[in-house]
Design an enzyme around this catalytic site. Structure first.
Site, PDB file in Angstrom:
ATOM      1  N   LYS A   1       0.839  -1.211   0.000  1.00  0.00           N
ATOM      2  CA  LYS A   1       0.000   0.000   0.000  1.00  0.00           C
ATOM      3  C   LYS A   1       0.871   1.257   0.000  1.00  0.00           C
ATOM      4  CE  LYS A   1      -2.083  -1.109   3.876  1.00  0.00           C
ATOM      5  NZ  LYS A   1      -1.397  -2.384   4.204  1.00  0.00           N
TER       6      LYS A   1
ATOM      7  N   ARG B   1      -9.814   1.258   8.181  1.00  0.00           N
ATOM      8  CA  ARG B   1      -9.387  -0.095   8.536  1.00  0.00           C
ATOM      9  C   ARG B   1     -10.449  -0.843   9.314  1.00  0.00           C
ATOM     10  NH1 ARG B   1      -3.479   0.790   8.529  1.00  0.00           N
ATOM     11  NH2 ARG B   1      -2.557  -1.249   8.818  1.00  0.00           N
TER      12      ARG B   1
ATOM     13  N   ARG C   1      11.664  -6.315   4.869  1.00  0.00           N
ATOM     14  CA  ARG C   1      11.455  -4.873   4.650  1.00  0.00           C
ATOM     15  C   ARG C   1      12.516  -4.039   5.386  1.00  0.00           C
ATOM     16  NH1 ARG C   1       5.866  -2.035   5.526  1.00  0.00           N
ATOM     17  NH2 ARG C   1       5.896  -3.154   7.496  1.00  0.00           N
TER      18      ARG C   1
ATOM     19  N   ARG D   1      11.376  -1.820  10.815  1.00  0.00           N
ATOM     20  CA  ARG D   1      10.285  -1.235  11.606  1.00  0.00           C
ATOM     21  C   ARG D   1      10.025  -2.079  12.852  1.00  0.00           C
ATOM     22  NH1 ARG D   1       5.203   0.289   7.852  1.00  0.00           N
ATOM     23  NH2 ARG D   1       4.099  -0.893   9.435  1.00  0.00           N
TER      24      ARG D   1
ATOM     25  N   ARG E   1      -0.859  -8.318  13.634  1.00  0.00           N
ATOM     26  CA  ARG E   1      -1.374  -7.411  12.592  1.00  0.00           C
ATOM     27  C   ARG E   1      -2.260  -8.167  11.603  1.00  0.00           C
ATOM     28  NH1 ARG E   1       4.170  -5.215  10.732  1.00  0.00           N
ATOM     29  NH2 ARG E   1       3.074  -4.278   8.976  1.00  0.00           N
TER      30      ARG E   1
HETATM   31  P1  AP5 Z   1       4.884  -1.680   1.843  1.00  0.00           P
HETATM   32  O1  AP5 Z   1       4.642  -0.827   0.656  1.00  0.00           O
HETATM   33  O2  AP5 Z   1       5.607  -1.103   3.019  1.00  0.00           O
HETATM   34  O3  AP5 Z   1       3.503  -2.387   2.293  1.00  0.00           O
HETATM   35  P2  AP5 Z   1       2.293  -1.813   3.133  1.00  0.00           P
HETATM   36  O4  AP5 Z   1       1.067  -2.473   2.625  1.00  0.00           O
HETATM   37  O5  AP5 Z   1       2.334  -0.315   3.158  1.00  0.00           O
HETATM   38  O6  AP5 Z   1       2.701  -2.429   4.526  1.00  0.00           O
HETATM   39  P3  AP5 Z   1       2.557  -1.878   5.985  1.00  0.00           P
HETATM   40  O7  AP5 Z   1       3.271  -2.863   6.857  1.00  0.00           O
HETATM   41  O8  AP5 Z   1       2.994  -0.436   6.092  1.00  0.00           O
HETATM   42  O9  AP5 Z   1       1.036  -1.957   6.193  1.00  0.00           O
HETATM   43  P4  AP5 Z   1       0.293  -2.035   7.504  1.00  0.00           P
HETATM   44  O10 AP5 Z   1      -1.095  -1.886   7.035  1.00  0.00           O
HETATM   45  O11 AP5 Z   1       0.596  -3.211   8.348  1.00  0.00           O
HETATM   46  O12 AP5 Z   1       0.937  -0.811   8.352  1.00  0.00           O
HETATM   47  P5  AP5 Z   1       0.603   0.758   8.464  1.00  0.00           P
HETATM   48  O13 AP5 Z   1       1.885   1.473   8.348  1.00  0.00           O
HETATM   49  O14 AP5 Z   1      -0.525   1.162   7.599  1.00  0.00           O
HETATM   50  O15 AP5 Z   1       5.649  -2.994   1.335  1.00  0.00           O
HETATM   51  C1  AP5 Z   1       6.048  -3.992   2.256  1.00  0.00           C
HETATM   52  C2  AP5 Z   1       7.383  -4.580   1.800  1.00  0.00           C
HETATM   53  O16 AP5 Z   1       7.206  -5.235   0.541  1.00  0.00           O
HETATM   54  C3  AP5 Z   1       8.488  -3.525   1.570  1.00  0.00           C
HETATM   55  O17 AP5 Z   1       9.709  -4.088   1.945  1.00  0.00           O
HETATM   56  C4  AP5 Z   1       8.429  -3.281   0.042  1.00  0.00           C
HETATM   57  O18 AP5 Z   1       9.673  -2.858  -0.459  1.00  0.00           O
HETATM   58  C5  AP5 Z   1       8.050  -4.663  -0.465  1.00  0.00           C
HETATM   59  N1  AP5 Z   1       7.281  -4.675  -1.704  1.00  0.00           N
HETATM   60  C6  AP5 Z   1       6.215  -3.888  -2.039  1.00  0.00           C
HETATM   61  N2  AP5 Z   1       5.746  -4.244  -3.240  1.00  0.00           N
HETATM   62  C7  AP5 Z   1       6.513  -5.283  -3.659  1.00  0.00           C
HETATM   63  C8  AP5 Z   1       6.508  -6.104  -4.833  1.00  0.00           C
HETATM   64  N3  AP5 Z   1       5.611  -5.919  -5.807  1.00  0.00           N
HETATM   65  N4  AP5 Z   1       7.427  -7.102  -4.905  1.00  0.00           N
HETATM   66  C9  AP5 Z   1       8.342  -7.294  -3.910  1.00  0.00           C
HETATM   67  N5  AP5 Z   1       8.397  -6.545  -2.794  1.00  0.00           N
HETATM   68  C10 AP5 Z   1       7.485  -5.560  -2.676  1.00  0.00           C
HETATM   69  O19 AP5 Z   1       0.084   0.838   9.964  1.00  0.00           O
HETATM   70  C11 AP5 Z   1       0.938   0.549  11.050  1.00  0.00           C
HETATM   71  C12 AP5 Z   1       0.136   0.527  12.343  1.00  0.00           C
HETATM   72  O20 AP5 Z   1      -0.455   1.820  12.579  1.00  0.00           O
HETATM   73  C13 AP5 Z   1      -1.047  -0.443  12.387  1.00  0.00           C
HETATM   74  O21 AP5 Z   1      -0.651  -1.747  12.737  1.00  0.00           O
HETATM   75  C14 AP5 Z   1      -1.931   0.224  13.462  1.00  0.00           C
HETATM   76  O22 AP5 Z   1      -1.423  -0.032  14.757  1.00  0.00           O
HETATM   77  C15 AP5 Z   1      -1.750   1.696  13.171  1.00  0.00           C
HETATM   78  N6  AP5 Z   1      -2.763   2.211  12.218  1.00  0.00           N
HETATM   79  C16 AP5 Z   1      -2.526   2.734  10.981  1.00  0.00           C
HETATM   80  N7  AP5 Z   1      -3.670   3.095  10.393  1.00  0.00           N
HETATM   81  C17 AP5 Z   1      -4.659   2.803  11.274  1.00  0.00           C
HETATM   82  C18 AP5 Z   1      -6.071   2.916  11.219  1.00  0.00           C
HETATM   83  N8  AP5 Z   1      -6.710   3.436  10.154  1.00  0.00           N
HETATM   84  N9  AP5 Z   1      -6.796   2.490  12.293  1.00  0.00           N
HETATM   85  C19 AP5 Z   1      -6.182   1.971  13.375  1.00  0.00           C
HETATM   86  N10 AP5 Z   1      -4.851   1.823  13.490  1.00  0.00           N
HETATM   87  C20 AP5 Z   1      -4.095   2.237  12.446  1.00  0.00           C
END
Ligand code: AP5
Length: 219
Positions: A9, A84, A123, A157, A168
């Protein structure tokens, strides 16, 4: 952008926002900044995030209400990591409707959980620009430093520890997956396979985003 942890994402949201010239709003990134600066929001969110649990709906809805009203979001935005939960999705529809706005497309990236657990183990993130790299499929040029900040070492991270990753995914299945039906029923869901090269996935997302921009809104 909707999809499980590690599906891409952030990686793709960043590119889509640049492509369309709109703001990227990543709730995970906003929270991590708040944690890093020790703000009241960060102090409240830190424990939940590091344990892999979602932050409270009321806090998140307030945060997105304020962020989407900022100047750089007036022409549109890509949301990464919000909504979410069903209450967040309902609040988002209501707050956008108040402003005469709506969601054009919900891009749902799909990859199996096993593949994502492996991805998250690999990552590494730039602490300056937050760009994510991966040894397997999205490596940095020298494997250790950000391509755009060549003196900055990439970091892991805290919520990519195995236990937090498992939590998660559990949160995703219980609270976020129901959104797939929520958006499918209102005709806004655009499923996109998330496996393949970063460029290949981006091309598929662009096609679906363009369809979303043309489709009439049903909610
Ligand atoms: P990446 O692009 O980082 O993936 P992502 O989907 O953004 O992963 P996240 O771990 O950031 O998502 P998440 O939803 O768990 O965490 P968030 O930060 O939103 O890619 C991942 C890896 O894959 C990287 O190494 C990348 O290089 C690689 N990659 C990407 N595409 C690829 C491909 N095609 N091929 C190979 N490799 C590839 O949230 C974190 C925390 O914040 C949550 O757990 C929660 O506690 C809180 N939070 C955030 N939003 C909310 C909400 N709305 N409500 C409640 N809590 C929230």
């Amino acid at each position: 952008m909707l999809g499980p942890p590690g599906v891409g994402k952030g990686t793709q949201g960043r590119r889509l926002a640049a492509e369309y010239g709109v703001a990227l709003i990543s709730t995970g990134e906003i929270l991590r900044e708040a944690v890093a600066h020790g703000t009241p929001l960060g102090l409240e969110a830190r424990r939940q995030m590091e344990a892999g649990r979602l932050v409270d709906d009321t806090v998140m809805i307030g945060l997105v209400r304020e962020r989407t009203a900022e100047q750089d979001a007036r022409g549109g935005f890509v949301l990464d990591g919000f909504p979410r939960t069903v209450p967040q999705a309902e609040a988002l529809d209501a707050m956008l409707a108040e402003r005469g706005w709506g969601i054009d497309a919900v891009l749902h990236l799909e990859v199996s959980e096993d593949a994502l657990v492996r991805r998250l183990q690999g990552r590494r993130e730039c602490p300056v620009c937050k760009r994510a790299y991966n040894a397997d499929g999205a490596p940095a040029a020298d494997g250790r430093h950000c391509d755009d900040h060549p003196t900055t070492e990439l970091q892991t991270r805290p919520d990519d520890r195995e236990e937090a990753v498992r939590q998660r995914f559990a949160e995703y299945r219980a609270k976020t997956e129901p959104l797939v039906d929520y958006y499918r029923m209102t005709g806004r869901l655009r499923p996109v396979p998330g496996l393949g090269t970063v460029d290949g996935v981006f091309a598929a997302l662009r096609r679906e985003a363009a369809r979303g921009l043309q489709a009439p809104r049903t909610a």
